[in-house]
Design a protein around this motif. Structure first.
Motif, PDB file in Angstrom:
ATOM      1  N   GLN A   1      32.875 140.761  17.243  1.00 30.30           N
ATOM      2  CA  GLN A   1      32.563 141.971  16.490  1.00 30.30           C
ATOM      3  C   GLN A   1      32.371 141.604  15.022  1.00 30.30           C
ATOM      4  O   GLN A   1      33.222 140.942  14.429  1.00 30.30           O
ATOM      5  CB  GLN A   1      33.696 142.989  16.590  1.00 30.30           C
ATOM      6  N   GLU A   2      31.280 142.057  14.454  1.00 27.94           N
ATOM      7  CA  GLU A   2      31.025 141.816  13.036  1.00 27.94           C
ATOM      8  C   GLU A   2      32.113 142.445  12.176  1.00 27.94           C
ATOM      9  O   GLU A   2      32.522 141.894  11.154  1.00 27.94           O
ATOM     10  CB  GLU A   2      29.656 142.385  12.662  1.00 27.94           C
ATOM     11  N   TYR A   3      32.584 143.614  12.585  1.00 26.45           N
ATOM     12  CA  TYR A   3      33.713 144.281  11.943  1.00 26.45           C
ATOM     13  C   TYR A   3      34.716 144.661  13.027  1.00 26.45           C
ATOM     14  O   TYR A   3      34.342 145.248  14.035  1.00 26.45           O
ATOM     15  CB  TYR A   3      33.276 145.553  11.216  1.00 26.45           C
ATOM     16  N   ALA A   4      35.982 144.353  12.819  1.00 33.84           N
ATOM     17  CA  ALA A   4      37.006 144.698  13.803  1.00 33.84           C
ATOM     18  C   ALA A   4      37.078 146.214  13.956  1.00 33.84           C
ATOM     19  O   ALA A   4      37.413 146.934  13.012  1.00 33.84           O
ATOM     20  CB  ALA A   4      38.357 144.146  13.370  1.00 33.84           C
TER      21      ALA A   4
ATOM     22  N   GLY B   1      41.672 141.328   7.065  1.00 28.81           N
ATOM     23  CA  GLY B   1      42.117 140.193   7.862  1.00 28.81           C
ATOM     24  C   GLY B   1      41.246 139.973   9.087  1.00 28.81           C
ATOM     25  O   GLY B   1      40.727 140.922   9.682  1.00 28.81           O
ATOM     26  N   ASN B   2      41.071 138.717   9.464  1.00 28.32           N
ATOM     27  CA  ASN B   2      40.259 138.351  10.624  1.00 28.32           C
ATOM     28  C   ASN B   2      41.131 138.171  11.863  1.00 28.32           C
ATOM     29  O   ASN B   2      42.321 137.852  11.765  1.00 28.32           O
ATOM     30  CB  ASN B   2      39.489 137.063  10.332  1.00 28.32           C
ATOM     31  N   PHE B   3      40.515 138.328  13.030  1.00 25.96           N
ATOM     32  CA  PHE B   3      41.240 138.414  14.298  1.00 25.96           C
ATOM     33  C   PHE B   3      40.534 137.569  15.349  1.00 25.96           C
ATOM     34  O   PHE B   3      39.302 137.579  15.453  1.00 25.96           O
ATOM     35  CB  PHE B   3      41.263 139.880  14.737  1.00 25.96           C
ATOM     36  N   ALA B   4      41.318 136.827  16.131  1.00 27.94           N
ATOM     37  CA  ALA B   4      40.788 136.134  17.309  1.00 27.94           C
ATOM     38  C   ALA B   4      41.834 136.220  18.408  1.00 27.94           C
ATOM     39  O   ALA B   4      43.038 136.219  18.136  1.00 27.94           O
ATOM     40  CB  ALA B   4      40.466 134.675  16.994  1.00 27.94           C
TER      41      ALA B   4
ATOM     42  N   TRP C   1      34.075 131.216  12.925  1.00 21.13           N
ATOM     43  CA  TRP C   1      33.057 132.248  12.685  1.00 21.13           C
ATOM     44  C   TRP C   1      33.667 133.453  11.972  1.00 21.13           C
ATOM     45  O   TRP C   1      33.024 134.063  11.115  1.00 21.13           O
ATOM     46  CB  TRP C   1      32.433 132.678  14.012  1.00 21.13           C
ATOM     47  N   THR C   2      34.915 133.784  12.296  1.00 20.10           N
ATOM     48  CA  THR C   2      35.523 134.958  11.666  1.00 20.10           C
ATOM     49  C   THR C   2      35.700 134.768  10.166  1.00 20.10           C
ATOM     50  O   THR C   2      35.655 135.733   9.410  1.00 20.10           O
ATOM     51  CB  THR C   2      36.891 135.312  12.294  1.00 20.10           C
TER      52      THR C   2
ATOM     53  N   VAL D   1      36.169 146.299   3.457  1.00 21.88           N
ATOM     54  CA  VAL D   1      35.559 146.210   4.784  1.00 21.88           C
ATOM     55  C   VAL D   1      36.501 145.442   5.701  1.00 21.88           C
ATOM     56  O   VAL D   1      37.271 144.604   5.247  1.00 21.88           O
ATOM     57  CB  VAL D   1      34.179 145.508   4.752  1.00 21.88           C
ATOM     58  N   PRO D   2      36.461 145.717   7.005  1.00 23.06           N
ATOM     59  CA  PRO D   2      37.307 144.959   7.930  1.00 23.06           C
ATOM     60  C   PRO D   2      36.808 143.526   8.081  1.00 23.06           C
ATOM     61  O   PRO D   2      35.648 143.217   7.804  1.00 23.06           O
ATOM     62  CB  PRO D   2      37.154 145.714   9.256  1.00 23.06           C
ATOM     63  N   GLY D   3      37.697 142.665   8.549  1.00 19.94           N
ATOM     64  CA  GLY D   3      37.286 141.322   8.913  1.00 19.94           C
ATOM     65  C   GLY D   3      36.616 141.311  10.272  1.00 19.94           C
ATOM     66  O   GLY D   3      36.370 142.351  10.884  1.00 19.94           O
ATOM     67  N   ARG D   4      36.328 140.118  10.751  1.00 19.15           N
ATOM     68  CA  ARG D   4      35.651 139.942  12.031  1.00 19.15           C
ATOM     69  C   ARG D   4      36.651 139.802  13.176  1.00 19.15           C
ATOM     70  O   ARG D   4      37.835 139.522  12.965  1.00 19.15           O
ATOM     71  CB  ARG D   4      34.758 138.701  11.983  1.00 19.15           C
ATOM     72  N   SER D   5      36.141 139.956  14.400  1.00 20.27           N
ATOM     73  CA  SER D   5      36.952 139.826  15.608  1.00 20.27           C
ATOM     74  C   SER D   5      36.215 138.969  16.625  1.00 20.27           C
ATOM     75  O   SER D   5      35.010 139.149  16.837  1.00 20.27           O
ATOM     76  CB  SER D   5      37.231 141.212  16.200  1.00 20.27           C
ATOM     77  N   PHE D   6      36.950 138.052  17.264  1.00 23.82           N
ATOM     78  CA  PHE D   6      36.405 137.195  18.323  1.00 23.82           C
ATOM     79  C   PHE D   6      37.371 137.209  19.494  1.00 23.82           C
ATOM     80  O   PHE D   6      38.585 137.115  19.310  1.00 23.82           O
ATOM     81  CB  PHE D   6      36.239 135.763  17.808  1.00 23.82           C
ATOM     82  N   TYR D   7      36.832 137.327  20.712  1.00 19.27           N
ATOM     83  CA  TYR D   7      37.673 137.267  21.912  1.00 19.27           C
ATOM     84  C   TYR D   7      36.986 136.450  22.993  1.00 19.27           C
ATOM     85  O   TYR D   7      35.784 136.622  23.254  1.00 19.27           O
ATOM     86  CB  TYR D   7      37.971 138.660  22.473  1.00 19.27           C
TER      87      TYR D   7
END
Length: 363
Positions: free
Chosen positions: A214-217, A110-113, A262-263, A231-237
Motif C-alpha cells: 500500500q502506498e499509504y497505510a 511510520g512504515n509497516f511490514a 520499499w517502505t 501523510v501515512p507511511g507505506r505498508s507491505f505484506y
C-alpha cells in the motif's frame, strides 16, 4: 558432539547474506523493529526469520532490533524506528498501551511490514487500525504443499528478484477480503491449478492475493495539526514464509528485504533524507488508497534514524573466476525455491568452513 541446529542456521544465514549484498545505496542506516509476539499459534520458523533478517540487514543498510516484549510497543520507543516488521505475530499482539502507540506511530508516518501469519493477528475480534494497515485478514490455508506463485507486478523491489512463476512448498493463505479494495497493489498471486484446496473465499477477489503493498497505510488515522509529515507511511505484506527452509532461501530473502526497504521511500521518516534532498515528505499523487495530495499538509519527519550507515561488510573472496549465481532469476522461466539447498555453493562453503572451525575447537 551435537551441534545445535540454530548454530548451523545462523552460520548458513550469514553466509547467504554475504553472497547477496544488495545494490541498495541509501547512505543512512535505517532502524527497524522486528516484533514476533504470539498470543496464539506460534511458528517454529520465527527464530530463523529473525536471524536471517539480522544477517541480511548490514548489506541493505538496515539495523534490525527484535523483541517479543509487549512493553516495547510504546510511543517513545517506537519513535526511533523507520519501520515495524511483524513476523508471524498472531492473536491479540498489543496490550492497551501498545494499541495506542501503534496508532500514534502510523499517524506520524511510520512504515509497516508484515510476514506470513501476521494476517492472523486480531483474527477473533477485528481491530481496524491493524486489519486495514495490513490489508486483509487470514481466512484459512490447506495443507503445506508445493504451489506456484505468479508475479503480478514488475519494477518493484519485492518482485524483481523472483521469477515470473515461483514454485516452492508453502502454506497458501486465503483471506476474508480483497486488499485491492483498500488501494493495495498486488505483487504476487497463486496459480490455483498448482495446489489443492477445498475452496477459497469469493471476497478475496481474483487473482488470489498472496503479497501486496500500500502506498499509504490504510489503517492510519491522520489528525489535522498532528506532529509528523502529515501523510501515512507505506505498508507491505507477504503471506509467504511458513518454513525454516524458505527463510534460508536467497530469492525469498530478497523478496522480503525488497518489500521492507520499499517502505522507507515513503519519505515519511528521517531515513528518507537518504533518498531525497531535504526531509519534507513527497506527497505521491495518483495513489489509489486513502490519502490525496490536495488534502495533505506537509510537515517534517519525526520518526526514525538519522545515523550514517557504516560501510557494508566485505564480500567473501572466491577462488573461482565466476561468482556463484544467485538463486532464482528475473526471467519468465519457472523456478523452485524454498529449500535450504537453494543457497549457492559458495555460501555453504563459508558456512562449512565456520562450522568446521567450531568442531575443531570443540574437541
Amino acid at each position: 558432539m551435537i551441534v545445535p541446529a540454530s548454530l548451523i542456521l545462523s552460520l548458513a544465514g550469514f553466509a547467504a547474506a554475504q553472497e547477496f549484498p544488495s545494490a541498495y545505496t541509501n547512505p543512512l542506516l535505517a532502524k527497524v523493529l522486528i516484533y514476533s509476539y504470539c498470543d496464539g499459534f506460534r511458528h517454529d520458523s520465527i527464530p530463523t526469520a529473525v536471524k536471517q533478517l539480522q544477517a541480511w540487514g548490514p548489506f541493505w543498510n538496515v539495523s534490525f532490533d527484535a523483541t517479543e516484549d509487549q512493553t516495547k510497543i510504546r510511543t517513545d520507543n517506537l519513535a526511533q524506528y523507520d519501520a515495524l516488521v511483524f513476523v508471524s505475530s498472531t492473536g491479540n499482539i498489543f496490550d492497551t498501551q501498545g494499541q495506542t502507540a501503534f496508532v500514534d506511530y502510523l499517524a506520524k508516518g511510520g512504515n509497516f511490514a508484515a510476514i506470513h501469519a501476521a494476517s492472523a493477528a486480531y483474527l477473533e475480534k477485528a481491530w481496524s487500525p491493524w486489519t486495514q494497515t495490513l490489508g486483509a485478514t487470514f481466512d484459512h490455508h490447506p495443507a503445506f504443499q508445493t504451489a506456484t506463485f505468479v508475479k503480478e507486478a514488475t519494477g518493484e523491489p519485492a518482485t524483481d528478484p523472483a521469477p515470473d512463476r515461483w514454485t516452492f512448498g508453502e502454506e497458501v493463505y486465503s483471506f476474508t477480503s480483497d486488499p485491492r479494495k483498500l488501494g493495495a497493489k498486488l505483487l504476487f498471486s497463486v496459480d490455483s491449478k498448482t495446489y489443492n484446496d477445498s475452496g477459497t473465499p469469493a471476497g478475496q477477489g481474483e487473482p488470489h492475493p498472496i503479497a501486496w503493498q500500500q502506498e499509504y497505510a490504510a489503517g492510519a488515522a491522520m489528525k489535522s495539526g498532528g506532529s509528523g509529515p502529515g501523510v501515512p507511511g507505506r505498508s507491505f505484506y507477504s503471506s509467504l514464509g511458513h518454513a525454516n527452509s524458505t527463510w534460508m532461501d536467497a530469492t525469498f530473502m530478497k523478496h522480503v528485504m525488497g518489500g521492507i526497504t520499499w517502505t522507507f521511500s515513503s519519505n515519511t521518516t528521517r531515513v528518507a533524507s537518504g533518498f531525497y534532498s531535504g526531509t519534507s515528505p513527497t506527497v505521491r499523487t495518483g495513489a489509489t488508497n486513502n490519502v490525496t495530495s490536495t488534502a495533505t499538509t506537509q510537515g517534517t519527519a519525526v520518526l526514525g534514524s538519522d545515523q550514517v550507515a557504516p560501510s557494508p561488510p566485505a564480500r567473501p573472496t572466491t577462488t573461482s573466476a565466476v561468482a556463484p549465481e544467485p538463486t532464482g532469476s528475473t526471467s519468465s522461466s519457472a523456478s523452485t525455491s524454498g529449500a535450504i539447498m537453494s543457497v549457492p555453493a559458495g555460501a555453504w562453503a563459508i558456512a562449512a568452513a565456520a562450522f568446521g572451525a567450531v568442531l575443531s575447537a570443540s574437541f
